[in-house]
Motif scaffolding. Structure first.
Motif, PDB file in Angstrom:
ATOM      1  N   ASP A 105       0.675  -1.103  -0.026  1.00 15.09           N
ATOM      2  CA  ASP A 105      -0.106  -0.128   0.061  1.00 15.09           C
ATOM      3  C   ASP A 105       0.842   1.159   0.177  1.00 15.09           C
ATOM      4  O   ASP A 105       0.405   2.175  -0.610  1.00 15.09           O
ATOM      5  N   LYS A 106       1.806   1.252   0.735  1.00  9.69           N
ATOM      6  CA  LYS A 106       2.795   2.623   1.056  1.00  9.69           C
ATOM      7  C   LYS A 106       4.032   2.477   0.226  1.00  9.69           C
ATOM      8  O   LYS A 106       4.520   3.298  -0.145  1.00  9.69           O
ATOM      9  N   GLU A 107       4.728   1.227   0.416  1.00  6.41           N
ATOM     10  CA  GLU A 107       6.240   1.278   0.208  1.00  6.41           C
ATOM     11  C   GLU A 107       6.249   1.046  -1.263  1.00  6.41           C
ATOM     12  O   GLU A 107       5.805   0.355  -1.951  1.00  6.41           O
ATOM     13  N   THR A 108       7.428   1.991  -1.798  1.00  4.54           N
ATOM     14  CA  THR A 108       7.641   1.875  -3.126  1.00  4.54           C
ATOM     15  C   THR A 108       9.155   1.372  -3.054  1.00  4.54           C
ATOM     16  O   THR A 108       9.635   1.017  -1.977  1.00  4.54           O
ATOM     17  N   ILE A 109       9.445   1.143  -4.375  1.00  8.19           N
ATOM     18  CA  ILE A 109      10.754   0.051  -4.734  1.00  8.19           C
ATOM     19  C   ILE A 109      11.998   0.892  -4.012  1.00  8.19           C
ATOM     20  O   ILE A 109      11.904   2.251  -4.070  1.00  8.19           O
ATOM     21  N   ASN A 110      12.956   0.299  -3.275  1.00  2.00           N
ATOM     22  CA  ASN A 110      14.200   1.012  -3.041  1.00  2.00           C
ATOM     23  C   ASN A 110      15.331   0.987  -4.063  1.00  2.00           C
ATOM     24  O   ASN A 110      15.003   0.809  -5.207  1.00  2.00           O
ATOM     25  N   THR A 111      16.278   1.650  -3.490  1.00  2.36           N
ATOM     26  CA  THR A 111      17.490   1.866  -4.646  1.00  2.36           C
ATOM     27  C   THR A 111      17.725   0.586  -5.328  1.00  2.36           C
ATOM     28  O   THR A 111      18.033   0.520  -6.473  1.00  2.36           O
ATOM     29  N   GLY A 112      18.106  -0.564  -4.552  1.00  3.07           N
ATOM     30  CA  GLY A 112      18.511  -1.812  -5.225  1.00  3.07           C
ATOM     31  C   GLY A 112      17.423  -2.054  -6.385  1.00  3.07           C
ATOM     32  O   GLY A 112      17.842  -2.513  -7.433  1.00  3.07           O
ATOM     33  N   MET A 113      16.078  -2.087  -6.072  1.00  2.50           N
ATOM     34  CA  MET A 113      15.063  -2.321  -6.904  1.00  2.50           C
ATOM     35  C   MET A 113      14.907  -1.492  -8.092  1.00  2.50           C
ATOM     36  O   MET A 113      14.598  -1.857  -9.094  1.00  2.50           O
ATOM     37  N   ILE A 114      15.205   0.032  -7.806  1.00  6.24           N
ATOM     38  CA  ILE A 114      15.052   0.875  -8.893  1.00  6.24           C
ATOM     39  C   ILE A 114      16.177   0.631  -9.839  1.00  6.24           C
ATOM     40  O   ILE A 114      16.080   0.319 -11.257  1.00  6.24           O
ATOM     41  N   LYS A 115      17.494   0.033  -9.233  1.00 10.15           N
ATOM     42  CA  LYS A 115      18.576  -0.042 -10.410  1.00 10.15           C
ATOM     43  C   LYS A 115      18.361  -1.381 -11.118  1.00 10.15           C
ATOM     44  O   LYS A 115      18.348  -1.585 -12.167  1.00 10.15           O
ATOM     45  N   ALA A 116      17.510  -2.476 -10.424  1.00  7.92           N
ATOM     46  CA  ALA A 116      17.415  -3.506 -11.028  1.00  7.92           C
ATOM     47  C   ALA A 116      16.177  -3.492 -12.152  1.00  7.92           C
ATOM     48  O   ALA A 116      16.290  -4.080 -13.316  1.00  7.92           O
ATOM     49  N   ARG A 117      15.281  -2.845 -11.663  1.00  5.22           N
ATOM     50  CA  ARG A 117      14.032  -2.426 -12.782  1.00  5.22           C
ATOM     51  C   ARG A 117      14.451  -1.569 -14.058  1.00  5.22           C
ATOM     52  O   ARG A 117      14.063  -1.972 -15.037  1.00  5.22           O
ATOM     53  N   LEU A 118      15.311  -0.573 -13.554  1.00  8.27           N
ATOM     54  CA  LEU A 118      15.730   0.168 -14.759  1.00  8.27           C
ATOM     55  C   LEU A 118      16.651  -0.494 -15.952  1.00  8.27           C
ATOM     56  O   LEU A 118      16.639  -0.705 -16.957  1.00  8.27           O
ATOM     57  N   GLU A 119      17.586  -1.588 -15.174  1.00 15.27           N
ATOM     58  CA  GLU A 119      18.204  -2.523 -16.033  1.00 15.27           C
ATOM     59  C   GLU A 119      17.457  -3.469 -16.864  1.00 15.27           C
ATOM     60  O   GLU A 119      17.720  -3.417 -17.918  1.00 15.27           O
ATOM     61  N   SER A 120      16.408  -4.044 -16.088  1.00 17.47           N
ATOM     62  CA  SER A 120      15.628  -5.058 -16.817  1.00 17.47           C
ATOM     63  C   SER A 120      14.524  -4.061 -17.848  1.00 17.47           C
ATOM     64  O   SER A 120      14.085  -4.857 -18.909  1.00 17.47           O
ATOM     65  N   LEU A 121      14.599  -2.980 -17.607  1.00 17.23           N
ATOM     66  CA  LEU A 121      13.813  -2.159 -18.701  1.00 17.23           C
ATOM     67  C   LEU A 121      14.381  -1.506 -19.689  1.00 17.23           C
ATOM     68  O   LEU A 121      14.049  -1.064 -20.619  1.00 17.23           O
ATOM     69  N   GLY A 122      15.938  -1.989 -19.765  1.00 16.79           N
ATOM     70  CA  GLY A 122      16.860  -1.258 -20.672  1.00 16.79           C
ATOM     71  C   GLY A 122      17.064   0.018 -20.661  1.00 16.79           C
ATOM     72  O   GLY A 122      17.637   0.657 -21.745  1.00 16.79           O
ATOM     73  N   VAL A 123      17.192   0.719 -19.532  1.00 19.89           N
ATOM     74  CA  VAL A 123      17.787   1.907 -19.298  1.00 19.89           C
ATOM     75  C   VAL A 123      19.099   1.954 -18.810  1.00 19.89           C
ATOM     76  O   VAL A 123      19.240   1.479 -17.798  1.00 19.89           O
ATOM     77  N   ASN A 124      19.836   2.442 -19.496  1.00 20.53           N
ATOM     78  CA  ASN A 124      21.348   2.539 -19.282  1.00 20.53           C
ATOM     79  C   ASN A 124      21.664   3.487 -18.302  1.00 20.53           C
ATOM     80  O   ASN A 124      21.324   4.565 -18.613  1.00 20.53           O
TER      81      ASN A 124
END
Ligand SMILES: [Zn+2]
Ligand SMILES: [Zn+2]
Ligand SMILES: [Zn+2]
Length: 347
Positions: A105-124
């Protein structure tokens, strides 16, 4: 569509990615203000701590904004930036099993998850800077009053280049437009300015802009804000606009003002080499017969845009440049010398 995303529909409706962007920008702006206060006001050095917190939070929000902006619907966007509480199986309309995350409900992704998602979404992205900032912020949480504040400020300033690149390359925006007043403040930090200078130089070199034109450009500054950080306009580079036409534009890195590169150089060149009140012929600055830029200087017989050299006709008497018209008519003397010669013959 899974039952899960139906259930979350109301919340997704309220979900607005422009809010994330607004919060990111104001957090960075606050952080930069704190940075300036910590640097310039005696006794306020601890403001470096809130500077680091705010800038760090702002940068993470900007990354989340980038992630969310890749989604096609608000539901998708929300799923991209909230932590999954668990991943559960659902039976779809066709009877298949589909696994869907239920979101926190409240918690958004943390630094590690942001990094992983940007990478898996192809944002270098260059992550070193953000990890440096995280370490710096963690260190600040345990700040001792005797710690040298300058090293904290240095690590904050080290973040600026990364932020600038992310805004330009990944968000496709100009930092000046996105960050407002915080941007010139960031540019004013010495190391960052140096880095931007190199970036601008490289951008001109990459499009093979002529060396003489680049040499002269280094002496010019933006007509709107006086910054010397003038680079080629990315849009014109991408569209392969010819660099030797007046259509090709440059852009100020500090305030985003754009204008025709050749016209800008010609105007500045004329300001440096011509006296607007002097009507003398021939004019010191002429149109180059090779590239057509009005940057050919008759005093050194060189075009300062393309480098073309050709000897300008000189008076046989005093060696001053004479007009092309006189030279083409077979004349060899300037008006003054011609008159002197005429008087001499009368004597
Ligand atoms: Zn400017
Ligand atoms: Zn030329
Ligand atoms: Zn003469």
């Amino acid at each position: 569509m899974s039952r899960n995303s139906n259930r979350k529909h109301t919340k997704a409706d309220r979900f607005n990615i422009d809010e994330i962007r607004k919060n990111a920008v104001s957090s960075i702006q606050l952080g930069v203000e704190d940075f300036v206060i910590s640097r310039d006001t005696p006794g306020k050095t601890t403001r470096a701590l809130s500077a680091a917190r705010n800038i760090y939070a702002g940068v993470l929000l900007l990354f989340k904004y980038k992630i969310a902006s890749l989604a096609k619907t608000p539901e998708q966007a929300q799923a991209l930036i909230y932590k999954p509480a668990s991943v559960l199986p659902f039976i779809t309309d066709t009877g298949n099993i589909s696994w869907s995350p239920t979101l926190h409900d409240k918690e958004t992704i943390n630094t590690g998850m942001i990094k992983a998602r940007l990478e898996s979404l192809g944002v270098n992205h260059d992550w070193k800077a953000i990890l440096t900032l995280r370490d710096c912020r963690n260190a600040l949480e345990h700040l001792h009053p005797t710690d040298p504040i300058s090293s904290i400020q240095a690590s904050i300033a080290a973040l600026f280049p990364m932020l600038s690149r992310f805004i330009t390359e990944e968000l496709g925006e100009t930092p000046a437009a996105l960050l407002g007043d915080a941007w010139p403040t960031m540019l004013a930090t010495h190391d960052f300015f140096k880095e931007c200078q190199i970036q601008v130089e490289n951008a001109w070199t990459a499009i093979e802009y002529p060396n003489p034109a680049m040499n002269f450009l280094r002496e010019c500054c933006c007509r709107a804000c006086y910054s010397s950080l003038l680079g080629p306009l990315q849009e014109d580079v991408d569209n392969q606009v010819s660099i030797d036409t007046t259509d090709f534009r440059l852009q100020c890195f500090a305030c985003s003002k754009t204008e025709s590169a050749i016209e800008f150089l010609e105007d500045n060149f004329s300001d440096v080499h011509e006296d607007p009140f002097e009507q003398a012929e021939p004019r010191t600055v002429q149109e180059c017969s090779a590239c057509s830029a009005r940057m050919y200087l008759i005093t050194d017989s060189t075009c300062h845009w393309c480098g073309y050299e050709t000897v300008w006709p000189k008076c046989a008497g005093c060696e001053k440049p004479i007009t092309e018209y006189v030279a083409n008519e077979g004349g060899r003397l300037c008006d003054q010398c011609a008159e002197d010669e005429w008087l001499e013959q009368r004597r």
